[in-house]
Design an enzyme around this catalytic site. Structure first.
Site, PDB file in Angstrom:
ATOM      1  N   GLU A 149       2.012   1.866  -3.219  1.00 57.89           N
ATOM      2  CA  GLU A 149       1.154   2.604  -4.208  1.00 57.89           C
ATOM      3  C   GLU A 149       0.910   4.001  -4.017  1.00 57.89           C
ATOM      4  O   GLU A 149       0.894   4.844  -5.204  1.00 57.89           O
ATOM      5  CB  GLU A 149       0.018   1.727  -3.700  1.00 57.89           C
ATOM      6  CG  GLU A 149      -1.046   2.542  -4.813  1.00 57.89           C
ATOM      7  CD  GLU A 149      -2.520   2.809  -3.416  1.00 57.89           C
ATOM      8  OE1 GLU A 149      -3.187   3.766  -2.792  1.00 57.89           O
ATOM      9  OE2 GLU A 149      -3.073   2.123  -2.572  1.00 57.89           O
ATOM     10  N   HIS A 150       1.190   4.329  -3.030  1.00 60.39           N
ATOM     11  CA  HIS A 150       1.246   6.024  -2.613  1.00 60.39           C
ATOM     12  C   HIS A 150       2.230   6.333  -3.330  1.00 60.39           C
ATOM     13  O   HIS A 150       2.656   7.338  -4.332  1.00 60.39           O
ATOM     14  CB  HIS A 150       0.822   6.136  -0.954  1.00 60.39           C
ATOM     15  CG  HIS A 150      -0.497   6.184  -0.238  1.00 60.39           C
ATOM     16  ND1 HIS A 150      -0.493   7.742   0.900  1.00 60.39           N
ATOM     17  CD2 HIS A 150      -1.270   5.372  -0.255  1.00 60.39           C
ATOM     18  CE1 HIS A 150      -1.838   7.142   0.604  1.00 60.39           C
ATOM     19  NE2 HIS A 150      -1.752   6.396   0.033  1.00 60.39           N
ATOM     20  N   GLU A 178      -4.171   7.772   7.476  1.00 58.65           N
ATOM     21  CA  GLU A 178      -5.332   6.634   6.753  1.00 58.65           C
ATOM     22  C   GLU A 178      -5.653   6.460   8.076  1.00 58.65           C
ATOM     23  O   GLU A 178      -6.241   5.361   7.779  1.00 58.65           O
ATOM     24  CB  GLU A 178      -4.804   6.348   5.760  1.00 58.65           C
ATOM     25  CG  GLU A 178      -5.638   6.116   4.767  1.00 58.65           C
ATOM     26  CD  GLU A 178      -5.230   5.553   3.182  1.00 58.65           C
ATOM     27  OE1 GLU A 178      -3.992   5.575   2.856  1.00 58.65           O
ATOM     28  OE2 GLU A 178      -5.540   4.498   2.186  1.00 58.65           O
ATOM     29  N   HIS A 194       1.111  -1.587   0.240  1.00 59.66           N
ATOM     30  CA  HIS A 194       0.836   0.291   0.087  1.00 59.66           C
ATOM     31  C   HIS A 194       0.339   1.413   0.152  1.00 59.66           C
ATOM     32  O   HIS A 194       0.501   2.686  -0.049  1.00 59.66           O
ATOM     33  CB  HIS A 194      -0.806  -0.109   1.309  1.00 59.66           C
ATOM     34  CG  HIS A 194      -1.274   1.510   1.547  1.00 59.66           C
ATOM     35  ND1 HIS A 194      -1.042   2.127   2.837  1.00 59.66           N
ATOM     36  CD2 HIS A 194      -2.464   2.297   0.951  1.00 59.66           C
ATOM     37  CE1 HIS A 194      -2.021   3.052   2.101  1.00 59.66           C
ATOM     38  NE2 HIS A 194      -2.471   3.041   1.739  1.00 59.66           N
TER      39      HIS A 194
END
Lengths: 430, 420
Positions: free
Chosen positions: A73-74, A145, A70
């Site tokens: 991905e960012h 997040e 993840h």
């Protein structure tokens, strides 16, 4: 163009095309004539579950911090020249990405300049740019997040249920990791993960909309790196040995909610399937869940009238090669009583048997739903890639669904719903 | 895509949108009512009770079985607030005729929808008592569950505080204390009244011939004794505003900040399109001022965005932040708005924002629900512009208009949800 293969579905009145690039990247296309929206998704078969693997060009397996897929991905959105969001914005398109247990996907939707957008998508996913500084900056954003999800009771009750079902399998860990685990992420490890998993043979590019496929292929070929790379990259992923048994029968937590939320999980003992076998298991189990827990059942009707559940009640099966489970969830003032009723009902059905009429109706319903889902470009794109990574096809779905018979359902019922493989996860009001 | 609008009866309109692009067809019946405190809870109860049973299908299990036979047609209801109007929606969505082995599927869907709206299960000429009581309990849970979603809760609380003395503060699902007043007798009376007085819009998106649809509607739905209620336009201009700060405490991990602005720009105003572009530059997408400054530059938030609420002419900015970053985030957000008022944004941002808005307008026609909602919004705002016309009005926006529009907005309420 040569080398384009086609699959057609007469029932759906849809078609899909495939072209394989020299470097091994598969490009798929489903035309949707008359739609203004065009959608592309560039996805790699790499998600939060892939935390232990042998990096490309090495011999020893490594373990990486939770949440790294993840995090990657960012970070891919960052380019040396600045942020890629801006480039898409100039074209009026919408760009986004998501990471789940098994894949990381980058996508855009647009109405104009499709080929220019496609060029951008291909080049930003293929151009990692990590520095110590930009990696550190991202930690603050991702920490926010993670905290946002910690305030989300639906998310919490779900992950707690995974933690109760699984002993070691990484599916029990949060996709974004923890505030603690992400602090351990550095640029070297990010590059290692990137080089291993963002290999063309481990990726799919899927296009849907009113698009000229040949022109799209040319755009991709012109912009893709490693044009002739022809090495098959067999990634060695290591998953812990997961016992068939559940870990804990009950798990609870308190949050600011008005009434308790619950998830009842049935851990699947029958794992290890791939391809159409896996797809069939998914469809069969979803039909079964609807037959047992759906809105047209006596069980639902009775629990609803008694005030035990409300219309947030629902059930779903999640299938993957290394793990799978059914989750029945909702809100209830008395989750333990709901669990008792559910188990009671399963025992009862074990005695009297399932109803064939219910099966026929639910099958009809699923056929209708599947047909209707082809009105959504997002659904087509997301489920198409999901099934491709499982070595099956969205276009096989309807044929498999139609071929399922009552005996398949009865058999699955006996193997999936046993008395020792369920758990209850509850979020109580604080 | 072809659209026909026709008056069926006093205050009842049929909108048929013809398209053969879709595999699904949609029938939506909207009941539009004025938003007011004494009716809102009663209104919300109506669809909840109606979907529990009809004359022919006595309980929701029977209804669901029928829907499953119709190839999984979905019945859905919703209760929304559009400005100071309360809108109840009853929809059925199911596969179109050429995808299933049935040539009566449109009429079958229409029959079940009609039966749910107009032929409820009655016991001694009123609603079934058990159903009313069960739905009262469900609605009570639903209203109290607004604290579950903290982001939404912060928005709802901002609206409540900001419009204390206006109808817009009313919660769309109503109030727990009013549930006690409701019983099977007065709710049935309310239902009959609603059938008579609500503005009714029937929106159909289908590939069938419009003529065939019109005939089916006229055969099945008969309307008489209509006494339509007058739907008032909301008050949207407020010049004297005193900024206020509201802080709530709850057990949360992340602080939720919301800023409520009065825009003073009604949707009829020629500056409205310019305001939409300005709002997008400020907090519309990942290239917006707020995203770049609050998130990317200062890592203060994962989400931060700004939204326009058309009918009441307000703008709400939301962000999820650390508790001790309240002052910092507030300062940065206010600074960004000040800069916009002074014209500190470039042509590039204007162009990008226009394109993003135009893209979303163009895709309305790709989704049956969006199509239906779009035509409803035209009716509610008495706006006859089609999508092309709307796109044109966005294209025409220039920098001066955006500056003028942003200079009209006034901060009314700052809301912060923090830990105990």
């Amino acid at each position: 163009m040569e080398n384009i293969s086609t699959i057609k579905s007469d029932i759906l009145k849809e078609e899909s095309f495939l072209y394989v690039l020299k470097n091994g990247l598969k490009v798929y296309f489903v035309p949707k004539l008359g739609f203004s929206k065009k959608y592309a998704i560039f996805s790699t078969n790499y998600g939060s579950n892939d935390n232990e693997f042998v990096p490309i060009g090495e011999n020893e397996a490594i373990k990486v911090p939770e949440g790294i897929a993840h995090f990657l991905e960012h970070k891919l959105f960052e380019e040396q020249e600045g942020n890629i969001f801006d480039e898409f914005s100039k074209l009026g398109s919408y760009v986004n990405a998501f990471t789940n247990f098994n894949q990381t996907a980058y996508l855009f939707s647009c109405t104009d300049n499709f080929y220019k957008n496609l060029e951008l998508l291909v080049s930003f996913v293929e151009n990692p740019y990590f520095t110590d500084e930009n990696v550190n900056k991202e930690k603050g954003i991702i920490a926010q997040e993670i905290k946002m999800y910690e305030d989300n009771p639906g998310w919490k009750v779900f992950f707690n249920s995974l933690k109760a079902m699984y002993h070691y399998h990484p599916v029990k860990e949060d996709i974004a990791g923890t505030v603690e685990s992400i602090t351990k992420i550095d640029k070297e490890t990010l590059y290692k993960c990137y080089n291993t998993f963002y290999h063309p043979t481990n990726m799919i590019l899927f296009l849907v909309g009113d698009i000229d496929f040949e022109k799209a292929i040319k755009t991709i070929e012109k912009n893709i790196k490693n044009k002739d790379l022809n090495t098959q990259n067999k990634i060695e992923r290591i998953y812990p040995n997961e016992p068939k048994e559940i870990k804990n029968r009950y798990i609870e937590e308190s949050l600011s909610v008005s009434i308790p939320l619950f998830n009842i999980g049935f851990k699947d003992k029958d794992v290890g399937f791939d391809g159409n076998e896996l797809l069939e298991k998914e469809i069969v189990t979803n039909i079964l869940l609807d037959m047992i827990f759906g809105e047209s059942t006596e069980l639902y009707k009775n629990m609803y009238e008694e005030g035990l559940v409300n219309n947030s009640f629902g059930a779903q099966f999640v299938a993957s090669k290394t793990y799978s489970h059914s989750i029945i969830g909702g809100e209830s003032s008395n989750p333990k009583k709901v669990l008792d009723k559910v188990i009671e009902n399963i025992n009862h059905l074990n005695e009297v048997g399932l109803n064939k009429e219910d099966f026929n109706r639910i099958k009809n319903k699923m056929i209708g739903h599947h047909i209707m889902s082809f009105d959504s470009l997002e659904y087509i794109a997301n489920s198409f890639t999901k099934y491709e990574f499982q070595n099956s096809s969205l276009f096989d779905y309807i044929n498999i669904l139609k071929s399922i018979n009552f005996q398949d359902i009865e058999k699955r019922f006996k193997s999936h719903f046993t008395v020792d493989n369920y758990i209850l996860s509850v979020i109580n009001p604080k | 895509m072809k659209r026909i609008r026709e008056k069926v009866s006093e205050g009842v309109y049929l909108n048929v949108i013809n398209s053969d692009k879709f595999k699904t067809e949609l029938i939506s019946v909207y009941f539009i009512l004025p938003l007011n405190k004494q009716d809102v809870t009663f209104n919300t109860m109506i669809p909840l009770v109606l979907k529990r049973g009809t004359k022919d299908y006595n309980n929701s299990m029977e209804i669901e079985k029928r829907l499953e036979e119709l190839y999984g047609s979905d019945l859905s209801i919703s209760v929304t607030k559009k400005g100071e109007k309360h809108v109840l929606r009853f929809s059925i969505e199911g596969p179109s005729e050429n995808f299933v082995e049935s040539n009566k599927i449109f009429n079958n869907k229409l029959d079940i929808l009609k039966s749910i709206i107009y032929e409820p299960l009655l016991i001694n000429n009123v609603f079934k008592k058990d159903y009313v009581n069960q739905e009262k309990r469900n609605l009570k849970d639903r209203i109290s569950s607004k604290i579950n979603d903290k982001q939404q809760y912060a928005v709802q609380r901002t609206v409540e505080e900001m419009f204390r003395d206006e109808k817009y503060s009313i919660y769309k699902y109503g109030y727990i204390e009013d549930l006690d007043k409701i019983n099977e007798v007065n709710l049935y009376k309310h239902y009959l009244d609603l059938l008579k007085r609500a503005r009714i819009e029937i929106n159909i998106v289908s590939n069938l011939e419009s003529e065939q649809i019109r005939k089916s509607i006229k055969d099945k739905f008969s309307y008489n004794e209509r006494e339509e209620i007058n739907l008032e336009r909301e008050k949207v201009i407020f010049n004297e505003i005193k900024e206020k700060i509201i802080i709530d405490k709850m057990d949360v991990t992340q602080g939720k900040l919301t800023l409520g602005y009065r825009t003073n720009i009604p949707y009829e105003d020629k500056l409205y399109s310019a305001f939409l572009v300005g709002n997008y530059i400020l907090g519309g997408g990942p290239d917006s001022k707020l995203f770049l400054n609050v998130r990317e530059k200062h890592s203060l938030a994962y989400y931060v965005y700004s939204r326009v609420y058309k009918y009441k002419s307000i703008m709400l900015i939301s962000a999820g932040i650390e508790f001790d970053k309240f002052e910092d985030a507030l300062k940065i957000i206010k600074e960004q708005i000040e800069l916009m008022k002074q014209g500190e944004f470039d042509q590039k941002s204007i162009e990008q924002s226009k394109k993003a808005i135009i893209t979303s307008m163009k895709t309305i026609n790709d989704d049956i629900f969006s199509i239906s909602e779009f035509y409803l919004s035209k009716v509610l705002s008495n706006d006859d512009k089609n999508i092309e016309g709307l796109i044109e009005s966005i294209r025409e926006v220039n920098k001066e208009d955006i500056i003028a529009a942003i200079n009209k907005i006034k901060l009314d309420t700052v809301y912060f949800l923090k830990d105990k």
